[in-house]
Motif scaffolding. Structure first.
Motif, PDB file in Angstrom:
ATOM      1  N   VAL A   1      -2.007   3.898   7.539  1.00 50.04           N
ATOM      2  CA  VAL A   1      -2.233   2.515   7.076  1.00 50.04           C
ATOM      3  C   VAL A   1      -1.464   1.532   7.944  1.00 50.04           C
ATOM      4  O   VAL A   1      -1.988   0.474   8.332  1.00 50.04           O
TER       5      VAL A   1
ATOM      6  N   THR B   1       2.221   1.975  -3.399  1.00 51.85           N
ATOM      7  CA  THR B   1       1.182   2.529  -4.275  1.00 51.85           C
ATOM      8  C   THR B   1       0.923   3.999  -3.962  1.00 51.85           C
ATOM      9  O   THR B   1       0.761   4.829  -4.866  1.00 51.85           O
TER      10      THR B   1
ATOM     11  N   THR C   1       0.830  -1.210   0.000  1.00 54.37           N
ATOM     12  CA  THR C   1       0.000   0.000   0.000  1.00 54.37           C
ATOM     13  C   THR C   1       0.862   1.256   0.000  1.00 54.37           C
ATOM     14  O   THR C   1       0.555   2.238  -0.698  1.00 54.37           O
TER      15      THR C   1
END
Length: 446
Positions: free
Chosen positions: A223, A204, A201
Motif C-alpha cells: 500500500v 486497519t 490503511t
C-alpha cells in the motif's frame, strides 16, 4: 507572453520598489498609514508579551495532564511555539473588523493585509506538519509562505513569468524553474496525503486478526509503495512534465544500478519471499548461528532481531533465505528443552527419575499437559547419566532462565532426599622407595 519576460519582471520589480518607497515616504507623514503602522507595532509588542504569559500557562497545564497521545503533545508544542503569531492574528483581526465598521476601509487596509498574511502563515505552519521529511517540509513551507506573500502583494503573475523564463530546453523537453518549484510543492503535498492514507490503511490492516503478521507487513508495504508511487507520478504529471523522454535514461540507469546493487536487490527480493512463504514473521523466536532472539520488525532490506540482553541485530534478508535458521515458533509455540545431569551409583535410579520429574513439574512455565520425562542415557566414569525433557510454550520468555530454574529445583530436591551429585575424583598412589629409585633410574637412562 512578452518576448522578454525578464525585462517585464525587472519593470514590475522597479514599479514595486517605487511603490514601496512612496509608501515609506507616506508613512513618514502624519496620517492613517502611519497610524496603522503604529497600531501594528503595538499589536506585535502586545502579542509578544501575551506569548510569554500564555506559553508558561500552557506548559503548566500540560504537565498537570496525563495519558496524552504523542500526536496531541506534538500539536501542543507547535501551538506553544506560535502563540505570539496566533495572538497577533486574533488581535489585529479584531481591530481590522472594528475599524472596517466604524471608519473608512482605506484607514485599515494595512492592518488587514498583515493580519491576513499572519493568519495564512499560521495555517501553513500547521498544514506542513503533515510532511514528515524535514528538508521537504521546510521547502514546502517556504514555498507556500512566499506564494502567499506574493499573492497578497499581487506579484504572483510577474514572478511566475520570470521563473518560467529561467528554463532549460533539450529538444522538445523544456524544464523551467517555475515547473520545478511547482512540482516540488505538489509532490510534497501529495506525499503528505499519501502518508496519511497509508497510515490509516496500515492501522486497519494490523487490526485484522484474520491476516497473518507476515501478510500484514507485505500488505502495508504494498500500500505504501503504491500510494507514494501514485503521488509522485500524479505530482509530476500535474505540472506538465512529460516522463516519456526520461524512459530511456531511466532504463540505462536501472541496468547500471542492477549490476552495482546486486546485494541490495537480493535482500529486497528475499524480503518479499519471506513475507510470502510466511517462514518468518514478526514475533517469532529464531536462532541464527550464535544469535538467539525474536523478530521485532521485517524491513525491506533486513530483519530486526532483539536478543534477551537488549541487543538488536539487523540481519540481511538474504541470510535468512540462504542460511540455516531455527524458528522456535514457526508452526506452534511448543518447545521441548533437554537438560543433562548425573547422580552417584549408590542412588536408586528409579527414585532419581521420579524426583527429577516431580521437581521439574513444580517449576513455572513448564507445561503440565505434556509431562516431563527422565531417562538414563549412560553409565559414566563417576556417575549415572540422565536426560530430563520438558516442554514450554513461551520461548520469547527465554530458554537459559528456565533451564536454570529446573537445575535449581533438581538441586533442592536432591538435597532434601539425600541424592548426591558426584564429581570426578582422582587417586594418587605412593610408590615404595625401591620402586621409586628404580623408576628414577629408568627415567635417567631414557
Amino acid at each position: 507572453m512578452s518576448p522578454d519576460p525578464f525585462a517585464d519582471f525587472v519593470a514590475s520589480l522597479q514599479a514595486f520598489i517605487a511603490g514601496g518607497l512612496n509608501l515609506a515616504h507616506s508613512l513618514m507623514q502624519p496620517g492613517w498609514r502611519q497610524y496603522q503602522i503604529i497600531i501594528l507595532i503595538l499589536v506585535a509588542v502586545l502579542s509578544w508579551g501575551l506569548h510569554h504569559m500564555s506559553s508558561n500557562w500552557v506548559q503548566s497545564w500540560v504537565r498537570s495532564q496525563e495519558g496524552w497521545a504523542k500526536w496531541q503533545l506534538r500539536m501542543i508544542v507547535q501551538i506553544k511555539r506560535r502563540l505570539g503569531l496566533i495572538w497577533f492574528v486574533l488581535i489585529s483581526g479584531a481591530i481590522y473588523l472594528v475599524m472596517q465598521n466604524i471608519t473608512w476601509p482605506s484607514r485599515s487596509y494595512l492592518i488587514g493585509i498583515f493580519s491576513t498574511l499572519a493568519a495564512i502563515w499560521v495555517c501553513i505552519a500547521f498544514a506542513t506538519r503533515l510532511v514528515r521529511n524535514r528538508p521537504m517540509r521546510r521547502l514546502v513551507t517556504w514555498a507556500l509562505w512566499i506564494y502567499a506573500t506574493l499573492n497578497s502583494l499581487n506579484l504572483v503573475d510577474d514572478v511566475s513569468v520570470f521563473l518560467d523564463s529561467l528554463a532549460v530546453t533539450i529538444g522538445e523537453f523544456r524544464l523551467s524553474a517555475l515547473t520545478v518549484l511547482t512540482a516540488v510543492v505538489a509532490i510534497g503535498l501529495l506525499f503528505a496525503i499519501a502518508r496519511i492514507v497509508s497510515q490509516t490503511t496500515a492501522a486497519t490492516i494490523r487490526k485484522n486478526e484474520d491476516i497473518s503478521p507476515s501478510m500484514q507487513v507485505l500488505a502495508v508495504k504494498g500500500v505504501q509503495i503504491t500510494l507514494y508511487g501514485i503521488a509522485f507520478f500524479v505530482g509530476v504529471k500535474s505540472v506538465g512534465i512529460d516522463l516519456t523522454g526520461l524512459a530511456v535514461l531511466s532504463g540505462a540507469i536501472g541496468v547500471g544500478l542492477g549490476f552495482g546493487l546486486q546485494k541490495v536487490v537480493s535482500n529486497l527480493v528475499s524480503g518479499v519471499i519471506i513475507l510470502l512463504d510466511k517462514s518468518i514473521k514478526p514475533g517469532d523466536v529464531i536462532s541464527l548461528g550464535e544469535t538467539f532472539g525474536w523478530i521485532q520488525t521485517l524491513g525491506a532490506r533486513y530483519a530486526s532481531v532483539v536478543t534477551r540482553d537488549g541487543k538488536e541485530y539487523l540481519i540481511p534478508n538474504e541470510d535468512l533465505i540462504t542460511g540455516q535458521v531455527v524458528n522456535w515458533s514457526h508452526s506452534d509455540d511448543f518447545v521441548r528443552l533437554d537438560i543433562y545431569f548425573g547422580t552417584a551409583y549408590d542412588d536408586d535410579p528409579h527414585l532419581v527419575r521420579k524426583l527429577a520429574v516431580d521437581a521439574c513439574q513444580g517449576v513455572n512455565r513448564v507445561l503440565q499437559g505434556r509431562a516431563p520425562v527422565c531417562h538414563i542415557v549412560g553409565f559414566g566414569d563417576s556417575s549415572v547419566d540422565y536426560i530430563l525433557r520438558f516442554w514450554i510454550r513461551d520461548p520469547t520468555g527465554g530458554l537459559t532462565n528456565i533451564r536454570g530454574n529446573v537445575y535449581l529445583a533438581l538441586w533442592d530436591t536432591f538435597k532434601e532426599n539425600g541424592i548426591s551429585i558426584p564429581f570426578p575424583q582422582r587417586e594418587v598412589k605412593m610408590l615404595p622407595d625401591s620402586q621409586l629409585a628404580l623408576h628414577r633410574a629408568k627415567r635417567d637412562e631414557s
